[in-house]
Each structure stands twice: as C-alpha cells, then as structure tokens.
Design an enzyme around this catalytic site. Structure first.
Site, PDB file in Angstrom:
ATOM      1  N   ASP A 442     -11.905 -13.580  -6.739  1.00  0.00           N
ATOM      2  CA  ASP A 442     -11.460 -13.405  -5.355  1.00  0.00           C
ATOM      3  C   ASP A 442     -11.566 -11.913  -5.037  1.00  0.00           C
ATOM      4  OD1 ASP A 442      -9.983 -13.050  -3.031  1.00  0.00           O
ATOM      5  OD2 ASP A 442      -8.503 -14.579  -3.557  1.00  0.00           O
ATOM      6  N   HIS A 443     -12.508 -11.586  -4.182  1.00  0.00           N
ATOM      7  CA  HIS A 443     -12.802 -10.170  -3.957  1.00  0.00           C
ATOM      8  C   HIS A 443     -11.689  -9.453  -3.191  1.00  0.00           C
ATOM      9  CE1 HIS A 443     -15.176  -6.715  -4.309  1.00  0.00           C
ATOM     10  NE2 HIS A 443     -16.342  -7.155  -3.880  1.00  0.00           N
TER      11      HIS A 443
END
Ligand code: COA
Length: 470
Positions: A442-443
């Site tokens: 999850d950036h």
C-alpha cells in the site's frame, strides 16, 4: 399442517448476549427467507438477524429489550407450501448479519438456495445444535453485509471480527434512508446515543457534501465534481456470436469479488518483484523431508517462507501495520494469512503467532487449514486477525504476479514457481534454483524503497536461512 420450524440466532461471532433493539415482525406475518426479524445491538454496532426460512409466524419468542445469543429461538413458523424445510434438519440457517436492512422482497436477488436447504425443522423436543459456520464479507452498493452459507465457508478477504463490530451504528430505517440517497454510512458521523447515526445525520451529511467544492460521490455516479464516474458495464448479447452456457457466479465468488474490487480500487497498489536463490534451502528441505519421513513430518517451502516473512515483519514493522482512520496501528503479534484455492473460490486462513511456531508446526497447520478450507469447514476465527498474507502459486506455476492486498493489511507477498536460472559466479554460469517474490504494498503507507528493502531482506533470508537465526 406442515411441521413448525424454529428460527434461531445463528453464530454471530463476537456478538454474545446482545440486546434486541428492534422487532421487525409479528405473529401472523408471512415472511420470506432472509427477511429481517430483529435488530440486535452490542456496545459497538447493530446487526439484523434474518429468517432462515419462509412461512407464517406462529409464535414470537423474543421481545424488545431481550438479550439473545447464538442458538436462542426467535420465532416458530409454519413453512409456506414451497418450503419443505421440515424435512431437512441438517443445514444451518443462512445468516446475513447485515448492517443493511433487506431490500423489499421484489428487489431482492434471486435466491441461490431454497429454504429447504437452510431451515431448521422443529421435531418435537428436538435438540439440534447449529453447526459453526463462517462469516463472509460482502460489499453492497451502500455498505457491507456479512453473511454465511453452506457453500462458502469463508471468502477471501473476509471481514474480521473487529470490522464486523465496527460497522456503522444505525437503525434499519436510517440505513434504508441512507441507501435511497446512495450515502455510505461509514462516512457519516453519528450524533445519537453511543454515536448512533440518526436521520438528521444523514440529511446533514448530504447537505454539507452537496455544498462542498468536490461534491459527493453516490454509488456509481458523482454529484458536483470529483470521484469515480464510470461508464456502465458493457451489455452484450453473447449468444448472438456463438453458443454460450450461462451459470450464476457462486456466492463466494460474488463476495470475494466485491472485497477484491474494494481493495483494488481503494488501495494504491505497487508490486515489487525480486528473486531468492533457494538452491541451498531446497536441498536442506529435501534432506529434512527424508530424515523425518518416518515421523510423518513434511517441511514445505511455504512454511520456510512464513518464517522468513515473520523475520522481515519484525525488521520492517510498517509492513505489520494497518490504517485506522488517521492512525497507523502497529501490531506486535505475527498472524500470517495464506491464500488457499478451494473449489468455491479463494479463502485466507490465518496462522496465529507464526513467530512462536516451528517450520514443521507451520507446515502441518497450513496443510490442516488448507484442507478445512477446501472442505468448507473453516471457522470464523481461523481466518481472522491476519497481519500479512502470503499467496503462493508455486505449486501451480507462473513467474511473477500482482497479488491484491488483503485490507486492512498493507502488504501481501506473492510467491511463484521456482525455476533453474543460470547465475554467473565470477568464473562460470551455475544453475541456481530461483524463487520469484512479488510484494504488493500500500503506497500510502510504504515507500518503494522500503518495499525493495523488505523484499531484498526476504530474498537474503531465503538464500541463506542461517540469517533467520540472527
Ligand atoms: N516452486 C516450485 N514448487 C513448489 C513451490 C514453488 N514455489 N511451492 C510449492 N511447490 C511444490 C510443492 O513442493 C509440492 O510438491 P510435492 O508435492 O512434490 O511436495 C507441490 O508444489 C504442491 O504444493 P501445494 O499443494 O501448492 O502446497 P503448498 O504448501 O506450496 O501451498 C496452498 C499450499 C494452500 C497455499 C496451495 O495449495 C494453494 O491453495 N495455492 C493457491 C493460492 C492462490 O490461489 N493464490 C492466488 C491468490 S491471488
């Protein structure tokens, strides 16, 4: 006259001894399977309990203010003619412990199961314990539903107990009202008792959202500005172009599909691909399997990967975290899920406290949980509490892939089939057994550099497992 059928409170997870805050039916009412009967409320959330059978209510056994738990009889009913449920006592009622009220009957989806399969008959003095089944998460157009069926023990990316408890707190009429406006109740702040969402909260939410510069997103359309505004799904008459065979999607596919869709759309995914040289580890594994063959112990590559992942999570704690509103929750436990392929679809059993278990324990437990998953016998607790997921397609094939993060986790490791690769050792090319590692993250939480470090560390551990001891 048909035999009377008892409708009981099914397994509702952590909701035990909860108050009845609404009774939605009365004696003499003719109800259909899945119609809501009562709403129960714990200190954190409310939930509707639907009927497991169709028919005419003969007696109500609960009233407002009662406390109920799993197994409590809610009502008895005389099954409708089409419902011969009394003949079959084996199946458990289908439960939708939903945060949403049921749609009016004419709007409900065609049922995939007959009441026969799902009712509990009431033979005189019978004592039939409803077997434990599993919650499955399902997204609807206006929120989440939790249900359970015989065919789908658990869906991939199921709601955890905590998620179930955190469903928005509102009465069915408020939910109906919100749904009619396309309002996602999880966005609405409740001003009622215990932060319960009341009608005015929904109205105020719509008013303020409409006057906000960005507008409000309702379902698939956008009022006023930003948000997803997508074209309708293409409608094609496939039969015009050749012979076709149409089959309904299994319930588990619908449910896992909705969860995967949410996770894919809401989480900015990036996948980091790396490789591990597992030549030595594989040789060690093969040797162990020979040594322990008589003891019946099998050391799988997956179990070694579990141990390596735990080490990596310890070194990189943000991978063992979840977003909770404005906070990041760092977990100090290591419960690792693994995707298991079953005839009904993908499910994710969880190995609890993987850090405290040996490789052989993990190998044994993954095999047991995978079997339970395939047999449709996983319990809700066996797929809750996961911190990180491993999806191994190594036994099947492929080089790399992009696994979808299992929200609210922040990363997932995809493992593909190992292969022999010529590697230059400074003098010559040598064949090395190489394991592809695909880490989706999850950036919002994890930077690309951190993901590359995590994957490189994992690769180092698997290439030289002695490092896992350090
Ligand atoms: N490379 C090469 N071979 C591998 C391997 C790898 N990375 N991983 C496993 N294998 C081998 C195993 O050694 C085993 O061989 P053996 O029978 O000679 O011992 C064989 O492949 C079958 O392994 P499998 O049954 O898959 O066991 P597993 O422990 O590797 O995996 C599950 C167990 C439950 C994860 C697996 O069966 C499964 O369901 N995988 C699918 C997950 C999925 O659908 N993911 C997609 C989500 S997007």
């Amino acid at each position: 006259m048909s035999q009377l059928v008892e409708v009981k409170v099914p397994d509702i997870g952590d909701f035990d001894d909860v108050s009845v805050i609404e009774v939605l039916v009365k004696e003499g009412d003719s109800i259909s399977e899945n119609d809501s009967i009562i709403t129960v409320e714990s200190d954190k959330a409310s939930m509707e309990i639907p009927s497991s059978a169709s028919g005419v209510i003969k007696s109500m056994r609960v009233k407002l203010g009662d406390k109920v738990s799993e197994g409590v009889v809610l009502l008895t009913l005389e099954p409708s003619d089409k419902d011969d449920s009394s003949k079959d006592t084996k199946e458990e009622p289908k439960v939708e412990a939903a945060s949403e009220p049921k749609e009016p009957k004419e709007q409900t989806e065609p049922k995939s199961k007959s009441s026969k399969e799902e009712a509990t008959a009431l033979p005189p003095e019978s004592e039939h314990k409803q077997s434990s089944k599993t919650y499955i998460a399902q997204s609807s157009d206006a929120g989440d539903k939790v249900g359970k069926t015989k065919e789908s023990p658990t869906a991939a990316f199921a709601l955890s107990g905590k998620e179930i408890r955190n469903l928005p707190h509102a009465s069915p009429s408020v939910r109906q009202f919100a749904r009619s406006l396309g309002v996602d109740l999880s966005q609405v702040k409740g001003t009622g008792r215990k932060s319960r969402i009341v009608l005015d909260d929904v109205r105020n939410f719509v008013k303020s959202a409409l006057s906000a510069p960005g507008g409000i997103t309702t379902g698939s359309s956008t009022l006023g500005g930003s948000g997803l505004s997508l074209l309708d799904w293409p409608k094609v008459d496939f039969a015009k172009f050749g012979e076709v065979d149409t089959k309904p999607l299994s319930r588990i596919k619908k449910i896992s599909g909705a969860n995967l869709h949410r996770n894919w759309v809401m989480i900015p995914h990036v996948t980091n691909n790396d490789e591990a040289d597992i030549t030595d580890l594989e040789a060690f594994r093969v040797q162990l399997n020979k040594e322990y063959e008589k003891a019946g112990t099998k050391f799988t590559m997956l179990a070694f990967i579990f141990k390596a992942v735990v080490q990596a999570l310890k070194k990189f704690p943000e991978f063992n975290a979840s977003i909770d509103g404005e906070n990041l929750v760092y977990k100090k436990y290591y419960h690792i899920g693994f995707a298991a392929d079953t005839p009904n679809g993908l499910v994710v059993p969880v190995i609890k406290d993987a850090d405290k278990k040996s490789v052989s324990d993990i190998a044994k437990e993954t095999a047991e949980l995978a079997k339970l998953a395939r047999d449709g016998k996983l319990s809700p607790t066996q797929m809750q509490g996961g911190c990180f997921t491993i999806s191994s397609l190594g036994g099947i094939g492929g080089t790399h892939f992009t696994p979808i993060i299992n929200a609210p986790e922040v990363a997932i490791l995809g493992v593909s089939r190992s292969f022999q690769k010529p590697v230059w050792d400074g003098k010559e090319f040598k064949p090395r057994l190489t394991l592809p590692l695909s880490l989706s993250y999850d950036h919002r939480i994890i930077d690309g550099a951190a993901a590359a470090r995590f994957n490189a560390f994992l690769s180092q551990l698997l290439s030289d497992f002695r490092r896992a001891l350090i």
